[in-house]
Design an enzyme around this catalytic site. Structure first.
Site, short mmCIF file in Angstrom:
data_model
loop_
_atom_site.label_atom_id
_atom_site.label_comp_id
_atom_site.label_asym_id
_atom_site.label_seq_id
_atom_site.Cartn_x
_atom_site.Cartn_y
_atom_site.Cartn_z
CD GLU A 198 -4.01 3.87 -5.33
OE1 GLU A 198 -3.57 5.17 -5.50
OE2 GLU A 198 -3.90 3.59 -4.04
CG HIS A 224 -2.83 0.09 -2.72
ND1 HIS A 224 -3.43 1.39 -2.62
CD2 HIS A 224 -3.17 -0.63 -1.54
CE1 HIS A 224 -3.83 1.38 -1.25
NE2 HIS A 224 -3.45 0.29 -0.75
CB SER A 262 -0.88 -0.13 1.18
OG SER A 262 -0.24 -0.09 2.36
CG ASN A 301 -2.49 4.50 1.59
OD1 ASN A 301 -3.51 4.77 2.45
ND2 ASN A 301 -2.31 3.25 1.32
#
Length: 316
Positions: free
Chosen positions: A158, A146, A125, A197
């Site tokens: 992602e 991800h 991540s 993130n």
């Protein structure tokens, strides 16, 4: 080993009949196996931890049920306790082990030798794909996928292109993810945290800063977000919002508020102190908020239902 500039002979990006390997049967790994199996892939899940491996069938069935997918898809998953158990003709492998860079590097170095025809994905991540591929002989065979938790209800994945990743592998993976019902996006630059993130933890940094500065308590942070940003972000994102209110107004606000925002390059003391005191959050019963028995399960159920409700509305 592939010759220089020679690409993998990948099949059509169709999950049905695809030979998929998952390394790690934890929170994410077992769910990814269930998703691909439900789409018709032949899935092998490798897990070295005996207890985790033993509980995997129940968790796979529970995930299929929670996602309203065919429970018989569990029959398309095979569980093995070592890497030797992976099908040597595996075509697509996702590693979903712990977020430990040396472990991931060693795993992928081993996998590329055992599986010469496979494309590899890491479900990290935050780690840069180039770093994860640091010990591979053929780093062009690795990209990032991800998935967001819980992966069976979160639509977005992602797809992260490392510096060495072949562009055609990115396109193939995005087509495959679309075929299993996901909404892939292409992160064109390999940067820590990728897209989601980086946005999420920028908000978290400011939240911790507000607590540390004494502006408000933790409960107030969550209340404000749920009743302002949380209500709006499902309707339009930050760039559309900025355009909507006017970029001139956005510029004026930024000029005034940016000097007051946190520019911390290290985690705030309030977070470090909580961890040092053993206040880890839901798993320890206390974090910046209290977590009495059963609270985590109630929050998980609330989150899953909310996401399911929102995605069903946007798909209509």
């Amino acid at each position: 080993m592939l010759k220089k500039d020679e690409a993998l002979n990948l099949p059509e990006p169709n999950p049905r009949g695809l030979r998929v390997g998952i390394v790690g049967a934890g929170l994410m790994g077992h769910a990814l196996g269930a998703i691909f199996a439900a789409a018709g892939s032949s899935v092998t899940i490798c897990e070295l931890d005996e207890a985790m491996l033993a509980s995997a069938p129940q968790r796979i069935e529970a995930t299929l049920k929670a996602a309203s997918l065919d429970p018989n898809a569990a029959n398309l998953t095979r569980l093995v306790s070592n890497l030797e158990g992976l099908d040597p003709e595996t075509q697509f492998v996702t590693e979903a082990i712990s977020e430990n860079l040396p472990l991931k590097q060693e795993l992928l170095r081993t996998l590329e030798q055992r599986l010469p025809n496979a494309l590899f994905a890491t479900n990290t991540s935050v780690l840069c794909i180039g770093e994860v591929a640091g010990r591979m002989n053929e780093p062009e065979r690795l990209l990032g996928t991800h998935w967001w938790n819980p992966p069976y209800v979160m639509p977005l994945v992602e797809v992260v292109q490392g510096v060495a990743t072949r562009p055609e592998y990115v396109q193939w993976t995005m087509a495959l993810l679309k075929a299993v019902g996901k909404s892939p996006v292409h992160a064109k630059k390999d940067t820590p945290g990728f897209i989601g993130n980086r946005l999420q933890h920028a908000l978290w940094r400011e939240a911790f800063a507000l607590i540390e500065e004494g502006v408000c308590d933790a409960e107030t942070i969550d209340f404000v977000v749920r009743n302002t940003l949380g209500l709006k972000l499902g309707a339009f994102g930050p760039i559309e919002n900025a355009d909507y209110v006017g970029l001139d107004l956005t510029l004026a606000i930024h000029e005034h508020v940016f000097p007051a925002l946190s520019v911390a390059t290290q985690p705030q003391a309030v977070l470090r102190e909580a961890v040092a005191a053993g206040k880890m959050g839901a798993k320890s019963g206390q974090g910046l908020l209290p977590w009495p028995p059963g609270a985590r399960e109630k929050v998980a159920a609330r989150l899953n239902q909310y996401i399911a409700d929102q995605t069903s509305k946007t798909s209509r």
